[in-house]
Design a protein around this motif. Structure first.
Motif, PDB file in Angstrom:
ATOM      1  N   THR A 186      43.674   7.976 -23.716  1.00  0.00           N
ATOM      2  CA  THR A 186      43.293   9.279 -24.275  1.00  0.00           C
ATOM      3  C   THR A 186      42.818  10.164 -23.118  1.00  0.00           C
ATOM      4  O   THR A 186      41.889   9.769 -22.381  1.00  0.00           O
ATOM      5  CB  THR A 186      42.179   9.130 -25.312  1.00  0.00           C
ATOM      6  N   VAL A 187      43.465  11.338 -22.939  1.00  0.00           N
ATOM      7  CA  VAL A 187      43.146  12.255 -21.836  1.00  0.00           C
ATOM      8  C   VAL A 187      42.849  13.663 -22.386  1.00  0.00           C
ATOM      9  O   VAL A 187      43.155  13.956 -23.550  1.00  0.00           O
ATOM     10  CB  VAL A 187      44.315  12.313 -20.820  1.00  0.00           C
ATOM     11  N   ILE A 188      42.269  14.486 -21.527  1.00  0.00           N
ATOM     12  CA  ILE A 188      41.905  15.867 -21.925  1.00  0.00           C
ATOM     13  C   ILE A 188      42.914  16.820 -21.294  1.00  0.00           C
ATOM     14  O   ILE A 188      43.085  16.812 -20.066  1.00  0.00           O
ATOM     15  CB  ILE A 188      40.474  16.201 -21.462  1.00  0.00           C
ATOM     16  N   PHE A 189      43.577  17.604 -22.139  1.00  0.00           N
ATOM     17  CA  PHE A 189      44.550  18.596 -21.681  1.00  0.00           C
ATOM     18  C   PHE A 189      44.036  20.001 -22.021  1.00  0.00           C
ATOM     19  O   PHE A 189      43.378  20.193 -23.065  1.00  0.00           O
ATOM     20  CB  PHE A 189      45.897  18.392 -22.374  1.00  0.00           C
ATOM     21  N   PRO A 190      44.369  20.945 -21.169  1.00  0.00           N
ATOM     22  CA  PRO A 190      44.092  22.344 -21.543  1.00  0.00           C
ATOM     23  C   PRO A 190      45.071  22.799 -22.635  1.00  0.00           C
ATOM     24  O   PRO A 190      46.173  22.277 -22.733  1.00  0.00           O
ATOM     25  CB  PRO A 190      44.294  23.091 -20.231  1.00  0.00           C
ATOM     26  N   VAL A 191      44.653  23.801 -23.424  1.00  0.00           N
ATOM     27  CA  VAL A 191      45.500  24.329 -24.516  1.00  0.00           C
ATOM     28  C   VAL A 191      46.003  25.699 -24.114  1.00  0.00           C
ATOM     29  O   VAL A 191      45.211  26.604 -23.792  1.00  0.00           O
ATOM     30  CB  VAL A 191      44.719  24.392 -25.841  1.00  0.00           C
ATOM     31  N   PRO A 199      47.495  19.244 -16.932  1.00  0.00           N
ATOM     32  CA  PRO A 199      46.872  20.144 -15.946  1.00  0.00           C
ATOM     33  C   PRO A 199      47.868  20.622 -14.896  1.00  0.00           C
ATOM     34  O   PRO A 199      47.800  21.782 -14.453  1.00  0.00           O
ATOM     35  CB  PRO A 199      45.774  19.284 -15.327  1.00  0.00           C
ATOM     36  N   ASP A 200      48.783  19.786 -14.446  1.00  0.00           N
ATOM     37  CA  ASP A 200      49.770  20.185 -13.437  1.00  0.00           C
ATOM     38  C   ASP A 200      50.641  21.325 -13.956  1.00  0.00           C
ATOM     39  O   ASP A 200      51.015  22.251 -13.210  1.00  0.00           O
ATOM     40  CB  ASP A 200      50.638  18.999 -13.038  1.00  0.00           C
ATOM     41  N   PRO A 212      46.466  32.813 -17.166  1.00  0.00           N
ATOM     42  CA  PRO A 212      45.375  33.374 -16.359  1.00  0.00           C
ATOM     43  C   PRO A 212      44.767  32.304 -15.438  1.00  0.00           C
ATOM     44  O   PRO A 212      44.611  31.140 -15.824  1.00  0.00           O
ATOM     45  CB  PRO A 212      44.379  33.851 -17.407  1.00  0.00           C
ATOM     46  N   GLU A 213      44.437  32.734 -14.229  1.00  0.00           N
ATOM     47  CA  GLU A 213      43.858  31.803 -13.235  1.00  0.00           C
ATOM     48  C   GLU A 213      42.476  31.352 -13.683  1.00  0.00           C
ATOM     49  O   GLU A 213      42.064  30.210 -13.403  1.00  0.00           O
ATOM     50  CB  GLU A 213      43.779  32.508 -11.881  1.00  0.00           C
ATOM     51  N   PHE A 219      38.890  25.156 -16.721  1.00  0.00           N
ATOM     52  CA  PHE A 219      39.269  23.754 -16.998  1.00  0.00           C
ATOM     53  C   PHE A 219      38.725  22.827 -15.920  1.00  0.00           C
ATOM     54  O   PHE A 219      38.137  21.766 -16.225  1.00  0.00           O
ATOM     55  CB  PHE A 219      40.799  23.671 -17.094  1.00  0.00           C
ATOM     56  N   GLU A 220      38.935  23.183 -14.654  1.00  0.00           N
ATOM     57  CA  GLU A 220      38.511  22.308 -13.566  1.00  0.00           C
ATOM     58  C   GLU A 220      36.988  22.211 -13.508  1.00  0.00           C
ATOM     59  O   GLU A 220      36.453  21.163 -13.110  1.00  0.00           O
ATOM     60  CB  GLU A 220      39.047  22.839 -12.239  1.00  0.00           C
ATOM     61  N   LYS A 221      36.295  23.292 -13.963  1.00  0.00           N
ATOM     62  CA  LYS A 221      34.860  23.229 -13.968  1.00  0.00           C
ATOM     63  C   LYS A 221      34.328  22.359 -15.108  1.00  0.00           C
ATOM     64  O   LYS A 221      33.340  21.621 -14.948  1.00  0.00           O
ATOM     65  CB  LYS A 221      34.306  24.668 -14.084  1.00  0.00           C
ATOM     66  N   ALA A 222      34.978  22.444 -16.240  1.00  0.00           N
ATOM     67  CA  ALA A 222      34.470  21.716 -17.420  1.00  0.00           C
ATOM     68  C   ALA A 222      34.936  20.258 -17.476  1.00  0.00           C
ATOM     69  O   ALA A 222      34.294  19.405 -18.130  1.00  0.00           O
ATOM     70  CB  ALA A 222      34.912  22.443 -18.697  1.00  0.00           C
ATOM     71  N   ILE A 223      36.018  19.938 -16.822  1.00  0.00           N
ATOM     72  CA  ILE A 223      36.617  18.618 -17.012  1.00  0.00           C
ATOM     73  C   ILE A 223      35.716  17.453 -16.588  1.00  0.00           C
ATOM     74  O   ILE A 223      35.672  16.415 -17.271  1.00  0.00           O
ATOM     75  CB  ILE A 223      37.994  18.536 -16.294  1.00  0.00           C
ATOM     76  N   PRO A 224      34.929  17.547 -15.504  1.00  0.00           N
ATOM     77  CA  PRO A 224      34.081  16.385 -15.153  1.00  0.00           C
ATOM     78  C   PRO A 224      33.097  16.030 -16.261  1.00  0.00           C
ATOM     79  O   PRO A 224      32.911  14.845 -16.556  1.00  0.00           O
ATOM     80  CB  PRO A 224      33.369  16.842 -13.878  1.00  0.00           C
TER      81      PRO A 224
END
Length: 824
Positions: A186-191, A199-200, A212-213, A219-224
């Motif tokens: 189970t992984v976390i993906f952006p929507v 993420p790639d 949008p950048e 995403f990169e800030k919230a993912i950890p």
């Protein structure tokens, strides 16, 4: 030596052969008597065997000692059949797989006759485990219970993961299950646009200005933080699923144990033994551990083999003790073995299924009968048997693999056994085992001694009749009339060759009876009846078949190749008597003995001894001859002469002391110059005081000389001198008895050497008077005179060396162990 005023008479004809009067029998033929064939005589052996069979004390194994043909095996079988010993201690023995140590199969001991039922019940359990257990677990009510557990787990997992999912949704993220890894993750993906993407892919969209950048940065800030939360949620859900799996496993185990208990509990009620309980427990545990899920084709195994039962010994109903006769007592046949199977690559694999019982286990709590010579001829068998009897533990060993080096060694659990061993053997082997093996006397304390003779009285002869009747019944032979039975008894007396004895070696008597029966059937008379003439003919035919060496000897005598004189008189030459053996038969023949003597200091020379052709017994007899000379020639001066004795034209070894009497007569003839009658022969051993002692083969020796005399023509003056102690042993052939009755041949029985001298030389031997001097002009008086003459000539010789008084007669000989022709 005593008074000798009367002439020495030859034996009367009635002393030359014992005759069995058929009139003592109360029957005409063997059809009228009991044909149950038992063992004749042997009461001492019977008593010992009864004790050995019936006694339960340790170490009371039996050694049956005696000659072949005396009925050793027959009596053992007869007593075991009559006694029919019973046992309440018999057991069935099985081997099963040892789950902890597969190379040490476990032993299961069961009540007699129950092993097959036990194996069948175990097979039913194995069949259910392999074919029915998984199906039962997949059915109701267990399927519904599993579904309920799964639903409960799903609900709890949803409750655990729902708060995280809501936070992710608020942050524009989503949980996605992926199958890329070996295990689902189970992984976390952006929507993006309502769809979760990797993420790639989001980074690629940002680079293409399609997303949008700031979304990528958020995403990169919230993912950890979300990954940390996801890991905690995943751990909680994993524990939840693990618990559910354990619940399902417990469900399966409890269900399996419950279903198996329905099969196992009745079995344990029947076989409440620790070994059975342990085996059943191992089956259940192994089933729970390995067999509660379907196996693939490459994992398929036959549980009937893994959980099977190998019966190595089972008993039928009844309490009779087992009796086992093992004719080929090899190590495998005695102990049993573990037969291997061929695995991959040609490797020998063995397990509990290959264990096979041997004779010892088959005879457990019973009797094992072995021939000791066969046992000793098999490498390792003797030590294995003695070790098993000493420890009471039977260790079944794998067969020797020889060149097959790669194999699994299987060592079955030892079996506690209780077996009574009966060894059939001879006298020599008994003494060798007693001398060389200290365990033998402790483990074989019962000796059943079989005599080779029985008393020659009416009872003994009647027992012969019973033996013949039994032989007739067993082998469906024609019946014997009473004269034929009497003829067999006479032949038994001849084989025994002892006064008032009949042979107990009934194998030889039975062989004569079979041939006599064959001759009777060849005549095609009706009814077939074996007569005395058939028995006499069978005896003659038996001797004729083995008489080639004797015939060759007679031919050489007739051609003059071997010099044997049966007429005339010669100084220093006498006919001794010897025997040759051809299987169980013995043939006599004359042996020419010569002696020469003269003044000197060499003493008596044994030419056979000097040439290393003399056996130890013959050498002893020669030394005794020297002692007798000192006794007879009691002079005031030392004996001073050189003399030599030889068996002429004897090119093999010689042994036995039966010629020592003839040798002393021959020596005294050479000393005195008094000739010996060549129409006479002599046999008998002497002692140092001149007594003539008993020897063996008397009948055959007399007949051998008679045949030689008969070949050249009987003169009415021929005969044989024998020891008086052998007179009652005579059982001469009918033709010899007939010649003696007609005065053509004579037998003299004497008990001292002086009587023998008078018969052989027809000259007075002489007797000591009150002054210690021999009768004037007697042979011994001449011998004293000649000894003194030789002494004087010796002391007048060039060396003038006089032997000291007491040196006597020297005897030079070498001892070699050769075949003795003396009493068997």
């Amino acid at each position: 030596m005593g008074d000798h005023s009367k002439e020495i008479a030859h034996l009367p004809c009635e002393k030359l052969r014992w005759r069995c009067n058929p009139e003592i029998f109360q029957f005409e033929t063997t059809a009228e008597i009991d044909g149950s064939r038992g063992v004749i005589g042997q009461e001492t052996a019977r008593e010992a065997l009864l004790f050995g069979i019936q006694c339960d004390a340790p170490g009371q194994n039996v050694y049956v000692r005696g000659s072949r043909g005396t009925g050793r095996m027959r009596l053992v079988r007869q007593l075991l059949k009559e006694l029919a010993p019973t046992s309440n201690n018999k057991c069935d023995y099985c081997y099963v797989h040892n789950f902890q140590r597969p190379d040490h199969p476990r032993l299961i001991t069961l009540p007699p006759g129950t092993a097959k039922d036990f194996r069948r019940k175990i097979e039913e359990i194995a069949e259910f485990i392999q074919e029915g257990l998984i199906k039962a677990l997949n059915g109701e009510p267990y399927n519904s219970t599993r579904q309920a557990i799964h639903q409960e787990v799903q609900q709890k997992a949803k409750t655990i993961s729902e708060p995280l999912e809501k936070e992710l949704e608020a942050a524009g993220l989503a949980l996605v299950s992926t199958q890329d890894a070996p295990r689902p993750q189970t992984v976390i993906f952006p929507v993006v646009d309502g769809q979760p993407i990797p993420p790639d892919q989001l980074r690629a969209l940002v680079m293409q200005n399609k997303a949008p950048e700031q979304q990528l940065k958020d995403f990169e800030k919230a993912i950890p933080e979300f990954q940390k939360m996801l890991k905690e949620v995943g751990r909680a859900i994993s524990e939840l699923f693990h618990e559910s799996k354990q619940q399902i496993d417990d469900l399966h185990e409890n269900a399996a144990r419950q279903m198996l208990s329905e099969l196992i509990d009745p079995l344990l009620d029947l076989y409440s033994f620790d070994s059975v309980k342990k085996f059943i427990e191992d089956i259940v545990n192994n089933t729970i551990e390995y067999n509660l899920r379907p196996r693939g084709e490459d994992e398929a195994i036959d549980l009937k083999e893994v959980y099977g039962v190998n019966i190595v010994l089972t008993h039928r109903h009844g309490t009779a003790k087992p009796v086992v006769e093992e004719g080929t007592p090899s190590l495998v046949n005695l102990l049993g073995t573990v037969e291997p199977k061929w695995g991959p690559g040609g490797i020998a694999i063995s397990d509990y299924r290959g264990i096979r019982a041997g004779a010892i286990l088959n005879a457990d709590d019973g009797y094992l009968i072995l021939d000791v010579n066969e046992l000793l001829s098999e490498p390792g068998s003797w030590r294995a048997l003695m070790r098993t009897l000493r420890t009471g533990q039977l260790e079944i060993v794998p067969a020797e693999m020889g060149w097959m080096r790669q194999h699994v060694v299987t060592q079955p659990e030892p079996i506690a056994i209780n077996v009574r061993v009966i060894l059939i053997g001879d006298v020599e082997t008994y003494y060798k085992l007693d001398h060389y093996d200290p365990d033998f006397r402790e483990l074989f304390k019962v000796l059943a001694d079989f005599d080779s003779e029985i008393v020659r009285d009416d009872e003994g002869v009647f027992q012969y009749a019973g033996m013949v009747a039994g032989l007739v019944n067993e082998e469906n032979l024609p019946h014997f009339d009473r004269a034929a039975v009497a003829a067999l008894a006479e032949h038994g007396s001849r084989i025994a060759a002892r006064s008032q004895k009949l042979t107990a070696r009934f194998g030889r008597i039975a062989d004569i009876g079979r041939e006599a029966a064959f001759l009777a059937t060849q005549e095609n008379k009706d009814p077939n009846l074996v007569l005395a003439e058939h028995v006499h003919s069978a005896v003659r035919r038996t001797r004729a078949r083995a008489s080639l060496p004797s015939k060759k000897f007679q031919e050489m005598v007739e051609r003059g190749t071997l010099m044997v004189q049966t007429q005339g008189e010669v100084v220093g030459q006498i006919n001794g008597l010897a025997v040759m053996h051809s299987g169980p038969l013995t043939y006599g023949f004359p042996a020419r003995i010569t002696a020469t003597i003269g003044p000197g200091r060499a003493g008596l020379i044994n030419i056979e001894g000097q040439s290393q052709m003399s056996g130890s017994i013959h050498t002893k007899g020669f030394h005794i001859l020297g002692g007798l000379l000192r006794h007879l020639l009691s002079t005031e001066h030392p004996l001073a002469f050189s003399a030599s004795l030889a068996f002429e034209q004897s090119y093999g070894g010689i042994d036995g002391d039966s010629a020592s009497g003839a040798e002393i007569v021959c020596m005294l003839s050479a000393l005195t110059g008094i000739s010996i009658s060549q129409g006479l022969a002599m046999t008998g051993a002497i002692d140092q005081h001149g007594h003539l002692q008993a020897i063996g083969g008397t009948n055959e020796k007399i007949e051998g000389f008679f045949d030689a005399c008969n070949q050249f023509g009987l003169t009415n003056k021929q005969g044989v001198v024998i020891p008086k102690s052998n007179a009652d042993d005579l059982m001469l052939r009918e033709d010899v008895c007939r010649a003696c009755a007609e005065g053509q041949f004579h037998i003299w029985a004497v008990d001292n050497i002086l009587d023998a001298i008078e018969v052989m030389t027809n000259h007075p031997a002489g007797r000591l008077d009150e002054n210690g001097a021999y009768t004037t002009d007697s042979l011994m008086a001449k011998a004293i005179e000649k000894a003194e003459e030789y002494w004087k000539l010796t002391i007048q010789g060039p060396n003038r060396l006089i032997p000291t008084v007491g040196d006597g007669v020297s005897s030079q000989t070498q001892q070699v162990p050769l075949q003795t022709p003396e009493r068997e």
